[in-house]
Design a protein around this motif. Structure first.
Motif, PDB file in Angstrom:
ATOM      1  N   VAL A  32       0.830  -1.201   0.000  1.00  8.20           N
ATOM      2  CA  VAL A  32       0.000   0.000   0.000  1.00  8.20           C
ATOM      3  C   VAL A  32       0.865   1.252   0.000  1.00  8.20           C
ATOM      4  CG1 VAL A  32      -1.780   1.295   1.242  1.00  8.20           C
ATOM      5  CG2 VAL A  32      -1.853  -1.214   1.194  1.00  8.20           C
ATOM      6  N   LEU A  39      -2.007   0.947  -4.742  1.00  5.94           N
ATOM      7  CA  LEU A  39      -1.028  -0.133  -4.530  1.00  5.94           C
ATOM      8  C   LEU A  39       0.255   0.158  -5.305  1.00  5.94           C
ATOM      9  CD1 LEU A  39      -3.417  -3.197  -4.926  1.00  5.94           C
ATOM     10  CD2 LEU A  39      -2.655  -2.121  -2.801  1.00  5.94           C
ATOM     11  N   LEU A  88      -5.381  -7.265  -1.909  1.00  3.83           N
ATOM     12  CA  LEU A  88      -6.339  -6.582  -1.042  1.00  3.83           C
ATOM     13  C   LEU A  88      -6.776  -7.462   0.116  1.00  3.83           C
ATOM     14  CD1 LEU A  88      -8.741  -4.518  -3.288  1.00  3.83           C
ATOM     15  CD2 LEU A  88      -6.947  -3.755  -1.742  1.00  3.83           C
ATOM     16  N   ILE A 147     -12.417  -2.279   1.094  1.00  4.02           N
ATOM     17  CA  ILE A 147     -11.212  -1.613   0.579  1.00  4.02           C
ATOM     18  C   ILE A 147     -11.274  -1.636  -0.945  1.00  4.02           C
ATOM     19  CG2 ILE A 147      -8.694  -1.572   0.531  1.00  4.02           C
ATOM     20  CD1 ILE A 147      -8.635  -3.111   3.122  1.00  4.02           C
ATOM     21  N   VAL A 154      -9.472  -0.308  -4.714  1.00  8.00           N
ATOM     22  CA  VAL A 154      -8.200   0.117  -5.303  1.00  8.00           C
ATOM     23  C   VAL A 154      -8.447   1.260  -6.266  1.00  8.00           C
ATOM     24  CG1 VAL A 154      -6.113  -0.634  -6.476  1.00  8.00           C
ATOM     25  CG2 VAL A 154      -7.598  -2.308  -5.395  1.00  8.00           C
ATOM     26  N   GLY A 167     -11.731  -5.119  -7.920  1.00  5.09           N
ATOM     27  CA  GLY A 167     -10.734  -5.033  -6.863  1.00  5.09           C
ATOM     28  C   GLY A 167     -11.301  -4.891  -5.466  1.00  5.09           C
TER      29      GLY A 167
END
Ligand code: ATP
Ligand code: MG
Length: 630
Positions: A505, A528, A545, A565, A567, A617
């Motif tokens: 991250v 990322l 993830l 979460i 991306v 993602g």
């Protein structure tokens, strides 16, 4: 590791200006700080430009280099204190010839080049109110600032004028003069050329008597929480600029100082112009945008002693990795690296230590405070993740907030100050020299920033912080970003700093979405690092993830770890590089995003949480539980 004996020796030979924090705090007196400045000759008051320039010339230091300007395409130009004093004096005289009066607003929209310094310091000599505006802004935010400030004068470049201002000139009736850099041949219609103006103006400008309470600077806030506010500062603020440049940035005679902030932001004016010049040091001014290899070259080639930068830049350096040319060069001069603007995660502090040979020292302040108020002083052990301790001369208090994050008030309307180790809204006892004196056109908003308690008036910063037993302050959240989830009160940064500890991250933005059961749920968007995704998961972001999610749950517990979460290629940020959590939230919920005038244009296109990324993602906590539980 890049510690070398040479580096350690070079640094150790310069003793810190503030050796003993407690002693400095006890001994500090703003009257002594004021006495460090010269004041205008014959007791004619206090003018920022005098303290920054003419004072040094009068005291025989005019030959010292004030600015070392690095051109975008290479090239390097040095300007002495005497030269800058003369040029800015001519600019002031030019304003006088144009009948621009003291108190009128001069907006400067200019890249980081000599003319910007001449205009800002010259307008201060003329006792105009200077408003530097970031030159990368588009036409709309520039027009808004010209309008809100009723600017009488704009100083810009011919190109910026043509691209960003000319079309809107009709909406700016107060704007009497547009002065463009260069000579008459390149000046667009309706503008005056700067070079002939300077050449035609007399040298030896005499600054008229200036009161420490005369308005000097107008700075717009970053617009992180909403519409930017215009904060007005006075000439007397220079006392705080100077003292903090000495005590926090630890400036010494002969230092080379690099503040990476653009003067369009308060940091770039307070510490990219005023504070260091009042100390008589040499400022490195880089015209170009951030570029890791270029930055490492500047640190080494220019023999930078003190470096002031921001978390967004540090994150970019970290993200660029350790193969960037120049990172491994010796930097024997570099004595102190400081950061401001956003919370500085412990991993960034440690990255500095490992790769630059010294940790980043976090500092906290705001457009409204005009100068650094809380800092990790050079002589103090750093607690990574902490903003440090209050500046000597600044008394802070933590003000009690209720479960919703709102201030607690007594029936008499006072706020409640908390003792010892506690969490609350950071408040500063008024006054101090660089305290803002108004919000442009918003007196009620200004008044609402102050509250009485314990026989004093306190400025309420809007930031929630935690104080540990030893008086170190730790940023929790902006009051309007505080998340209440299942009975826990948390700040986005507490979650973000854990997320960025995961090796994949690079950056994280955390926000709350409403939930009927929990009150609010924590959601995150992460950027990322591509090579880590390749290495860890053969390019599958979903798998990475899940590992990030597991990491978050391990460190934060299931109730505080993000439930979702996503991306993205980039996070939406203000022009000054701050993560705009309100935009992440609004986008997810399909709400209006509010004021976007300070949004970075790049982020509009690439920072949106792209539908593709969301669908492929996204990791919901359900997926983690059923799928890849560690
Ligand atoms: P706006 O007031 O328009 O929403 P802004 O608050 O981001 O924008 P600035 O005055 O540029 O405008 O930034 C000051 C704020 O930046 C602080 O109130 C704080 O929230 C944040 N900040 C600055 N330094 C630090 C730090 N060292 N750690 C955490 N947050 C910081
Ligand atoms: Mg603010």
């Amino acid at each position: 590791m890049h510690h070398t004996t040479d580096q350690t020796v070079a640094r150790a030979t310069v003793a810190p200006n503030l050796v003993d924090y407690e002693a400095a705090r006890t001994a500090f007196d703003w009257a002594d700080a004021r006495a460090l400045l010269a004041g205008l000759p014959d007791g004619a008051g206090c003018n920022i430009a005098w303290e920054a320039l003419d004072r040094h010339v009068a005291e025989g230091r005019g030959g010292q280099v004030a600015l070392r300007l690095l051109g975008r395409a290479g090239g390097r130009r040095e300007v002495t204190y005497a030269e800058l004093a003369e040029q800015s004096g001519r600019f002031a005289a030019g304003l006088e010839q144009l009948q621009v009066a003291a108190g009128e607003v001069v907006v400067v929209v200019c890249g980081r080049q000599l003319d910007l310094f001449v205009a800002v310091l010259g307008a201060l000599k003329r006792r105009c109110v200077v408003c530097p505006v970031f030159s990368a802004f588009g036409p709309e935010p520039i027009a808004t600032r010209l309008q809100l400030s009723s600017a009488a004068v704009l100083v810009t470049t011919p190109d910026l004028y043509r691209r960003k201002v000319a079309e809107r000139r009709g909406d700016l009736p107060a704007l009497r003069h547009v002065i463009v850099t260069g000579d008459a041949a390149t000046a667009p219609d309706g503008t005056l050329a700067l070079d002939p103006l300077l050449a035609g103006a007399p040298a030896g400008y005499r600054i008229a008597p200036t009161s420490a309470d005369d308005p000097a600077l107008l700075h717009f806030t970053s617009g992180t929480t909403g519409t930017p506010k215009g904060a007005v500062h006075v000439h007397g603020a220079v006392v705080a600029h100077h003292v903090t440049a000495r005590l926090v940035l630890d400036l010494h005679d002969g230092d080379v100082v690099w503040c990476t902030a653009d003067p369009g932001w308060v940091t770039g004016t307070s510490y990219g112009i005023i504070g260091p010049l009042t100390c008589g040091v040499t400022l490195v001014v880089d015209e170009a945008e951030i570029d890791p290899a270029r930055w490492y070259a500047i640190l080494a080639d220019e023999a930078v002693d003190v470096w002031y930068t921001a978390p967004t830049a540090i994150r970019m350096l970290m993200r660029a990795g350790t193969d960037v040319p120049g990172l491994d060069r010796p930097r024997p001069h570099l004595r102190l690296a400081c950061s401001v603007g956003e919370p500085l995660a412990p991993d960034a502090v440690e990255w500095g230590e490992r790769h630059l040979g010294l940790p980043f020292h976090d500092t906290w302040w705001q457009t409204e405070t005009g100068g650094i108020m809380v800092a990790n002083f050079r002589s103090m052990p750093i607690r990574p993740g902490s903003m440090g301790r209050p500046l000597p001369g600044i008394e802070v208090a933590l003000v009690a907030c209720d479960d919703e994050g709102d201030l607690v008030r007594t029936p008499a309307g006072e706020v409640v100050l908390l003792d010892g180790a506690a969490q609350g809204m950071l408040a500063l006892r008024t006054p101090w020299p660089s305290m803002f004196r108004s919000y442009l056109g918003a007196p009620d908003r200004y008044a609402a920033c102050f509250a009485p308690a314990a026989g004093a008036t306190w400025y309420l910063s809007g930031d929630v912080v935690r104080r540990d037993r030893d008086g170190y302050l730790w940023f929790v959240a902006r009051a309007d970003d505080v998340i209440k989830t299942s009975g826990h009160l948390i700040g986005p940064f507490e979650v973000e700093r854990v997320l960025v500890e995961h090796e994949a991250v690079a950056e994280a933005g955390v926000y709350a979405v409403p939930d009927p059961v929990a009150g609010a749920l924590v959601h995150a968007v992460v950027v990322l690092t591509t090579d880590t995704v390749e290495r860890l998961a053969g390019g599958d972001p979903g798998e990475v993830l899940r590992s990030v999610m597991a990491h978050a749950r391990r460190h934060l517990g299931a109730s505080v770890a993000p439930r979702q979460i996503l991306v993205a290629d980039d996070l939406p940020k203000t022009r000054s590089g701050k993560i705009l959590r309100r935009v992440l939230r609004a986008r997810e919920l399909g709400l209006p995003v509010g004021d976007l005038s300070t949004l970075e244009t790049g982020a509009v296109q690439t920072g949106a949480v792209q539908t593709g990324a969301v669908q492929s993602g996204a990791v919901q906590s359900g997926a983690v539980e059923t799928g890849a539980r560690p």
